[in-house]
Design an enzyme around this catalytic site. Structure first.
Site, PDB file in Angstrom:
ATOM      1  N   HIS A  41     -10.089  -7.237  -5.229  1.00  0.00           N
ATOM      2  CA  HIS A  41      -9.819  -7.176  -3.795  1.00  0.00           C
ATOM      3  C   HIS A  41     -10.787  -8.098  -3.015  1.00  0.00           C
ATOM      4  O   HIS A  41     -11.247  -7.768  -1.935  1.00  0.00           O
ATOM      5  CB  HIS A  41      -9.970  -5.728  -3.306  1.00  0.00           C
ATOM      6  CG  HIS A  41      -9.052  -5.338  -2.203  1.00  0.00           C
ATOM      7  ND1 HIS A  41      -8.014  -4.458  -2.370  1.00  0.00           N
ATOM      8  CD2 HIS A  41      -9.011  -5.679  -0.889  1.00  0.00           C
ATOM      9  CE1 HIS A  41      -7.395  -4.250  -1.214  1.00  0.00           C
ATOM     10  NE2 HIS A  41      -7.982  -5.001  -0.301  1.00  0.00           N
ATOM     11  N   ASP A  75      -6.265  -0.828  -6.258  1.00  0.00           N
ATOM     12  CA  ASP A  75      -7.735  -0.757  -6.250  1.00  0.00           C
ATOM     13  C   ASP A  75      -8.309  -0.189  -4.956  1.00  0.00           C
ATOM     14  O   ASP A  75      -9.487  -0.324  -4.683  1.00  0.00           O
ATOM     15  CB  ASP A  75      -8.334  -2.150  -6.522  1.00  0.00           C
ATOM     16  CG  ASP A  75      -7.858  -3.194  -5.503  1.00  0.00           C
ATOM     17  OD1 ASP A  75      -7.306  -2.804  -4.460  1.00  0.00           O
ATOM     18  OD2 ASP A  75      -8.044  -4.394  -5.763  1.00  0.00           O
ATOM     19  N   TYR A  89       0.891  -1.160   0.000  1.00  0.00           N
ATOM     20  CA  TYR A  89       0.000   0.000   0.000  1.00  0.00           C
ATOM     21  C   TYR A  89       0.922   1.201   0.000  1.00  0.00           C
ATOM     22  O   TYR A  89       1.803   1.311   0.857  1.00  0.00           O
ATOM     23  CB  TYR A  89      -0.866   0.023   1.262  1.00  0.00           C
ATOM     24  CG  TYR A  89      -2.123  -0.820   1.160  1.00  0.00           C
ATOM     25  CD1 TYR A  89      -2.969  -0.723   0.067  1.00  0.00           C
ATOM     26  CD2 TYR A  89      -2.477  -1.679   2.197  1.00  0.00           C
ATOM     27  CE1 TYR A  89      -4.126  -1.482  -0.009  1.00  0.00           C
ATOM     28  CE2 TYR A  89      -3.629  -2.446   2.132  1.00  0.00           C
ATOM     29  CZ  TYR A  89      -4.457  -2.333   1.018  1.00  0.00           C
ATOM     30  OH  TYR A  89      -5.595  -3.085   0.945  1.00  0.00           O
TER      31      TYR A  89
HETATM   32  C1  LIG Z   1      -9.465 -10.172   5.179  1.00  0.00           C
HETATM   33  C2  LIG Z   1      -8.855  -9.678   3.909  1.00  0.00           C
HETATM   34  C3  LIG Z   1      -7.840  -8.740   3.968  1.00  0.00           C
HETATM   35  C4  LIG Z   1      -7.241  -8.288   2.800  1.00  0.00           C
HETATM   36  N1  LIG Z   1      -6.213  -7.405   2.896  1.00  0.00           N
HETATM   37  C5  LIG Z   1      -5.606  -6.982   1.763  1.00  0.00           C
HETATM   38  C6  LIG Z   1      -4.521  -6.073   1.842  1.00  0.00           C
HETATM   39  O1  LIG Z   1      -4.108  -5.661   2.926  1.00  0.00           O
HETATM   40  N2  LIG Z   1      -3.961  -5.669   0.677  1.00  0.00           N
HETATM   41  C7  LIG Z   1      -4.401  -6.116  -0.539  1.00  0.00           C
HETATM   42  O2  LIG Z   1      -3.858  -5.729  -1.577  1.00  0.00           O
HETATM   43  N3  LIG Z   1      -5.426  -6.983  -0.624  1.00  0.00           N
HETATM   44  C8  LIG Z   1      -6.030  -7.424   0.487  1.00  0.00           C
HETATM   45  N4  LIG Z   1      -7.060  -8.302   0.389  1.00  0.00           N
HETATM   46  C9  LIG Z   1      -7.473  -8.806  -0.929  1.00  0.00           C
HETATM   47  C10 LIG Z   1      -6.731 -10.098  -1.265  1.00  0.00           C
HETATM   48  O3  LIG Z   1      -5.373  -9.855  -1.529  1.00  0.00           O
HETATM   49  C11 LIG Z   1      -7.327 -10.790  -2.485  1.00  0.00           C
HETATM   50  O4  LIG Z   1      -7.444  -9.862  -3.521  1.00  0.00           O
HETATM   51  C12 LIG Z   1      -8.687 -11.421  -2.181  1.00  0.00           C
HETATM   52  O5  LIG Z   1      -8.735 -11.905  -0.874  1.00  0.00           O
HETATM   53  C13 LIG Z   1      -8.941 -12.560  -3.130  1.00  0.00           C
HETATM   54  O6  LIG Z   1     -10.223 -13.062  -2.937  1.00  0.00           O
HETATM   55  P1  LIG Z   1     -10.576 -14.362  -2.064  1.00  0.00           P
HETATM   56  O7  LIG Z   1     -10.510 -13.942  -0.637  1.00  0.00           O
HETATM   57  O8  LIG Z   1     -11.950 -14.680  -2.537  1.00  0.00           O
HETATM   58  O9  LIG Z   1      -9.582 -15.452  -2.401  1.00  0.00           O
HETATM   59  C14 LIG Z   1      -7.688  -8.759   1.540  1.00  0.00           C
HETATM   60  C15 LIG Z   1      -8.716  -9.700   1.493  1.00  0.00           C
HETATM   61  C16 LIG Z   1      -9.297 -10.160   2.653  1.00  0.00           C
HETATM   62  C17 LIG Z   1     -10.380 -11.183   2.569  1.00  0.00           C
END
Ligand SMILES: Cc1cc2nc3c(=O)[nH]c(=O)nc-3n(C[C@H](O)[C@H](O)[C@H](O)COP(=O)(O)O)c2cc1C
Length: 496
Positions: free
Chosen positions: A355, A265, A237
Site C-alpha cells: 500500500h 491490506d 474496498y
Molecule cells: C495518496 C494515496 C492514496 C492511496 N489510496 C489507495 C486506495 O484508496 N486503495 C488502495 O488499494 N490503495 C491505495 N493506495 C496505495 C496504492 O494503490 C499503491 O499501492 C501505492 O501507491 C504504490 O506505491 P507508490 O505510491 O510508491 O507507487 C494509495 C496510495 C497513495 C499514495
C-alpha cells in the site's frame, strides 16, 4: 428553492446552529455534526461560510443526496451576494499561486523525482501530507524504492537492439508498457479534475488505469471520461454492508470494468502521522478544544475509510466469484504463502503491495518478495506467465525498476504517488509526460540490457544476491539521544 444571503449564513456558526455552503446550496448541519465521519472540527472550521473547496476532494459528488435528508438543505445562497463577496487571497493561497507561477517548465522535468519536488511546493499542506505520508516511521515506504537499489543488472551485448518493443498485455488488454496507474484515493486534493486527469492521460498514452473506490470524482464520471477501447480496472474496498459492495461490483461490471482488484491490506488504516497531524492543526473555534469527538478527527485517510470491512477473508472469494465474471485480483499480498492461497482460491492474480508503505510499517517491499512468490507458485504447478498474473507496486520510480520487476516475473507494475505528483503540478500534460519518461527510461534500459521485447527480459539479467540485505536508516531518536548525552560524565567526555 429559497434564496439566502451570505450575511444570513454567516450568522450560524455555533455548534448548536451551524450552516455551511456547498456548491451554492445552504445546509443546516447542526444535527449531522456529531455523526460526521471526518469529525466536527472540520465542519466548524467552515461554519457560516463556503466549504466547497474543502468538501470536494474528499467526498463523492452524490454523497449529500445519499446520506442527508432533504430538509437539511435550506435553500440556495443568493447569487448576487456570492458574486459581490470580496475574494480575499489567504497567505497560503498566495504562496501556492507563486509556487505554481515559478515551477519549472514541463520540458524541464526529467524524472519522477522532479515531479515530487514540484508537488511539494504547489500542493496545499493537507494534500501533500495525505499523498506523501507513509505509516509510522515510514521505513517501509522508503524501503520500497531502496530495495530496487539492491538489484543490479547483468547486461548482454552484441544483440540487435535497433527496435525495442515494450508493449505487453495485462489481464487480456494490450498495453503500451508494463505499467498501470494504480488506485490512489482523493484525486481532487491535487487537481480540480481529480481522477479524470489520470483517465485522460492514460488514454493518450495507452496505459491502464485502476479506479479507486475512494475517488474524489464519482465512479460514473471517471467511466464516462474513458476513451473508446480504453481499459479501466476497479480497486475495491469491501464494505461491511455487502449489499453495497454487490451493487457496486455489478455496476462496475456493467460499466465495462475489466478487472476487480480487492484491497486486502487495509482492515484498519495505518497510522499516517503526517496526515493525522495536519488535521489536528486545522483552525477551529476555541469551544471545540475540549471536545472528545476530536479523537475521531484523525486525518483524511481515517475520515474516509470507516466503512471498510475488517472481516474480509479468503472464504469471501467464492462469493465475489458468484456475483461477477470480472477477473478477481487480490491487492496487498505480502508473502508467498498468501500468493499461493490466492491462486488456490481461484483468483486471476495478485498485486504484491504494501500500500505504498502506508499500512504496516516493516512490511517487506513487493520487489523483495517477488522472487519467492514466483518460486512458490511454480512449486504449486502454477505458471505465472500463463495462468496467474503477478503485479507489484511500491517505490517504482525509474524505467530500470520496471525492468527489474519484469525480470523477476512481474506481469506489470502499478505506480501511485508519481502520477499524483505529476497531476498536481502539471495536470494532464504532466501525467502524459511522466508516462513518456518511464517509456524513455525503460526503452534505454532494455536497449542497454540487450532485451528487444518484454519476453526477452529474463531472471538471469538481474543480480539479486543482496536483495535480502536490509540496511535500514533509522530516524534519529532525538529525545533518547539528548537524554543519553546528558548522562555522560563530563570528565570522561573531555578525555575522548
Ligand atoms: C495518496 C494515496 C492514496 C492511496 N489510496 C489507495 C486506495 O484508496 N486503495 C488502495 O488499494 N490503495 C491505495 N493506495 C496505495 C496504492 O494503490 C499503491 O499501492 C501505492 O501507491 C504504490 O506505491 P507508490 O505510491 O510508491 O507507487 C494509495 C496510495 C497513495 C499514495
Amino acid at each position: 428553492m429559497k434564496t439566502i444571503s451570505l450575511e444570513e449564513v454567516a450568522k450560524h456558526t455555533s455548534k448548536k446552529d451551524v450552516w455551511v455552503i456547498i456548491h451554492g446550496k445552504v445546509y443546516d448541519l447542526t444535527a449531522f455534526l456529531p455523526e460526521h465521519p471526518g469529525g466536527q472540527k472540520i465542519i466548524m472550521k467552515y461554519a457560516g461560510r463556503d466549504a466547497t473547496k474543502a468538501f470536494d476532494p474528499i467526498h463523492p459528488p452524490d454523497i449529500i443526496d445519499r446520506f442527508l435528508s432533504p430538509e437539511v438543505c435550506l435553500g440556495e445562497v443568493d447569487a448576487a451576494s456570492l458574486a459581490s463577496a470580496p475574494k480575499v487571497e489567504t497567505e497560503q493561497e498566495k504562496q501556492l499561486r507563486i509556487a505554481h507561477e515559478n515551477k519549472p517548465r514541463l520540458d524541464e522535468m526529467y524524472n519522477a523525482f522532479d515531479f515530487e519536488s514540484v508537488a511539494k511546493n504547489v500542493l496545499p499542506p493537507d494534500a501533500w501530507a495525505y499523498y506523501s505520508s507513509g505509516s509510522d516511521d515510514e521505513v517501509t515506504m522508503r524501503e520500497n524504492h531502496n530495495a530496487f537499489h539492491r538489484i543490479w543488472l547483468r547486461p548482454r551485448v552484441m544483440v540487435d537492439v535497433a527496435k525495442i518493443d515494450m508493449s505487453t498485455s495485462m489481464l487480456g488488454t494490450k498495453t503500451a508498457i508494463p505499467l498501470y496507474i494504480t488506485a490512489t484515493a482523493l484525486g481532487k486534493l491535487g487537481h480540480p479534475d481529480g481522477e479524470k486527469v489520470l483517465t485522460r492521460a492514460a488514454a493518450k498514452r495507452d496505459v491502464i488505469q485502476m479506479i479507486p473506490t475512494l475517488a474524489s470524482c464519482s465512479f460514473d464520471e471517471i467511466v464516462a471520461t474513458r476513451a473508446n477501447n480504453q481499459t479501466q480496472w476497479l480497486q475495491l474496498y469491501v464494505n461491511s454492508d455487502r449489499t453495497v459492495t454487490q451493487k457496486f461490483v455489478e455496476h462496475a461490471e456493467k460499466s465495462g470494468i475489466k478487472g476487480l482488484f480487492i484491497t486486502a491490506d487495509a482492515p484498519q488504516l495505518g497510522r499516517r502521522e503526517k496526515d493525522m497531524r495536519q488535521k489536528y492543526s486545522q483552525e477551529a473555534p476555541d469551544e471545540m478544544d475540549n471536545d472528545d469527538s476530536f479523537q475521531r478527527d484523525e486525518g483524511a485517510a481515517r475520515a474516509i475509510s470507516a466503512f471498510i470491512d475488517p472481516s474480509l477473508n479468503w472464504k469471501d472469494v467464492a462469493w465475489f466469484k458468484s456475483i461477477t465474471k470480472m477477473p478477481i485480483i487480490i491487492k496487498g499480498i505480502q508473502t508467498a504463502e498468501d500468493a499461493v492461497l490466492a491462486w488456490k482460491y481461484g483468483c486471476a492474480g495478485v498485486v504484491l503491495s504494501n500500500h505504498g508503505g502506508r499500512q504496516l510499517d516493516f512490511a517487506p517491499s513487493a520487489v523483495e518478495i517477488l522472487p519467492e512468490v514466483i518460486d512458490a507458485l511454480k512449486r504449486e504447478g502454477c505458471d505465472p506467465k500463463k495462468d496467474f498474473d503477478v503485479y507489484i507496486d511500491g517505490g517504482i520510480r525509474r524505467g530500470s525498476d520496471i525492468f527489474k520487476a519484469v525480470a523477476l516475473g512481474a506481469k506489470g507494475v502499478g505506480i501511485g504517488r508519481p502520477f499524483l505528483f505529476a497531476m498536481s503540478g502539471y495536470g494532464d500534460k504532466g501525467v502524459e509526460r511522466l508516462i513518456q519518461l518511464y517509456q524513455d527510461e525503460l526503452e534505454m534500459c532494455m536497449r542497454l540490457m540487450g532485451a528487444k521485447t518484454i519476453e526477452d527480459i529474463t531472471p538471469d539479467m538481474v543480480d539479486i544476491r543482496n536483495l535480502k540485505d536490509h540496511f535500514v536508516a533509522n530516524p534519529t531518536d532525538y529525545l533518547a539521544k539528548h537524554a543519553y548525552e546528558k548522562m555522560q560524565p563530563r570528565g570522561n567526555l573531555s578525555k575522548l
